[in-house]
Design a protein around this motif. Structure first.
Motif, short mmCIF file in Angstrom:
data_model
loop_
_atom_site.label_atom_id
_atom_site.label_comp_id
_atom_site.label_asym_id
_atom_site.label_seq_id
_atom_site.Cartn_x
_atom_site.Cartn_y
_atom_site.Cartn_z
N LEU A 10 54.77 22.98 34.82
CA LEU A 10 56.14 23.00 35.32
C LEU A 10 56.52 21.67 35.96
O LEU A 10 57.62 21.15 35.75
CB LEU A 10 56.32 24.14 36.32
CG LEU A 10 56.26 25.56 35.74
CD1 LEU A 10 56.38 26.59 36.86
CD2 LEU A 10 57.37 25.77 34.71
N PHE A 11 55.60 21.12 36.74
CA PHE A 11 55.86 19.84 37.41
C PHE A 11 56.05 18.72 36.39
O PHE A 11 57.01 17.94 36.47
CB PHE A 11 54.69 19.50 38.34
CG PHE A 11 54.85 18.18 39.04
CD1 PHE A 11 55.73 18.05 40.12
CD2 PHE A 11 54.15 17.07 38.62
CE1 PHE A 11 55.89 16.82 40.76
CE2 PHE A 11 54.29 15.84 39.25
CZ PHE A 11 55.17 15.72 40.32
N PHE A 13 56.78 19.00 33.11
CA PHE A 13 57.91 19.25 32.22
C PHE A 13 59.24 18.93 32.90
O PHE A 13 60.09 18.25 32.32
CB PHE A 13 57.91 20.71 31.75
CG PHE A 13 59.09 21.07 30.91
CD1 PHE A 13 59.16 20.67 29.59
CD2 PHE A 13 60.14 21.80 31.45
CE1 PHE A 13 60.26 21.01 28.80
CE2 PHE A 13 61.24 22.14 30.68
CZ PHE A 13 61.31 21.74 29.35
N THR A 14 59.42 19.41 34.12
CA THR A 14 60.69 19.16 34.82
C THR A 14 60.88 17.67 35.10
O THR A 14 61.99 17.14 34.99
CB THR A 14 60.75 19.93 36.14
OG1 THR A 14 59.58 19.64 36.93
CG2 THR A 14 60.82 21.42 35.89
N GLY A 15 59.78 16.98 35.43
CA GLY A 15 59.89 15.54 35.67
C GLY A 15 60.26 14.77 34.43
O GLY A 15 61.15 13.90 34.46
N ILE A 17 61.60 16.02 31.51
CA ILE A 17 62.86 16.44 30.88
C ILE A 17 64.06 15.85 31.60
O ILE A 17 65.09 15.55 30.99
CB ILE A 17 62.97 17.98 30.82
CG1 ILE A 17 63.93 18.42 29.71
CG2 ILE A 17 63.41 18.55 32.15
CD1 ILE A 17 63.42 18.17 28.33
N SER A 18 63.93 15.63 32.91
CA SER A 18 65.04 15.02 33.66
C SER A 18 65.18 13.55 33.31
O SER A 18 66.29 13.01 33.33
CB SER A 18 64.80 15.19 35.16
OG SER A 18 63.62 14.53 35.56
N ASN A 21 66.42 13.55 29.42
CA ASN A 21 67.80 14.05 29.37
C ASN A 21 68.24 14.26 27.92
O ASN A 21 69.11 13.55 27.40
CB ASN A 21 68.75 13.09 30.08
CG ASN A 21 70.12 13.70 30.32
OD1 ASN A 21 70.36 14.87 30.01
ND2 ASN A 21 71.03 12.91 30.85
#
Length: 220
Positions: A10-11, A13-15, A17-18, A21
């Protein structure tokens, strides 16, 4: 172990994907694939997503050794990659609105776009220096302890696959996004995406310059 694995996925992926973009990249992708059919665009989106996954996997598992092998610092990666992104954004921002309708021209555009699946559609527009540097940093402190190495490796593979799925979904639906916005709305979205791409490139370069200059300034 499972809780740590999920947290790492999760850490990461979120980093990533942001930074990537994909929604903004979708409008850039649509501009670069103007005149292609939906099937051709889907095939190109699949190719870009697979390329993106491969780039991230290389960055995760071999990024640090490769940079050391060629004597390339993270700062140089950011400055060079940021320049490439900024130039691409500037060119798109100033490109005229041209709609090609002839089938022969469409085929030329399709072949030209497919040949650019890796550069610049994958690198640096999708998985650029920011995402590569982030992937390298995420595994920079990977230990040699077997259990932690396996957890980190599984997380890296899962993150890369999730990014590829997100990239494919957004790029393959770029034409649908454009239909929702309409012709004028799509033009505005493309110009905004181009400007944001230019800003992202400049920001990446500034980050690289600051990381390079801060140690020099501190030494004085």
């Amino acid at each position: 172990m499972i809780g740590s694995l999920i947290s790492d996925i999760l850490f990461g992926f979120t980093g990533l994907i942001s930074i990537i973009n994909p929604l903004a990249v979708a409008f850039v992708f649509l501009d670069r694939t103007e005149g292609m059919t939906n099937a051709e665009r889907d095939a190109l989106a699949k190719k870009v997503s697979i390329n993106s996954m491969c780039v991230l996997l290389v960055a995760f598992f071999a990024g640090t050794p490769i940079l050391h092998l060629f004597g390339i610092s993270i700062e140089a990666l950011r400055i060079g990659g940021g320049l490439a992104v900024a130039v691409s954004g500037w060119q798109m921002l100033n490109a005229p609105d041209v709609r090609t309708k002839e089938a022969t021209a469409r085929n030329v555009d399709a072949d030209n776009a497919m040949s650019k699946a890796f550069f610049p559609l994958t690198i640096p527009l999708t998985t650029g220096p920011g995402s590569i540097a982030t992937a390298v940093a995420l595994n920079a402190n990977r230990t040699h302890k077997l259990s932690e190495f396996v957890t980190s490796a599984v997380a890296s593979i899962a993150i890369s696959m999730l990014i590829a799925i997100a990239v494919f979904f957004t790029l393959s639906h770029s034409a649908r996004f454009a239909r929702y916005l309409g012709i004028e709305g799509t033009k505005v979205a493309m110009r905004i995406s181009s400007f944001l791409l230019l800003c992202v490139g400049v920001q990446i370069m500034l980050t690289g310059f600051s990381e390079f200059l801060i140690p020099i300034a501190s030494a004085r």
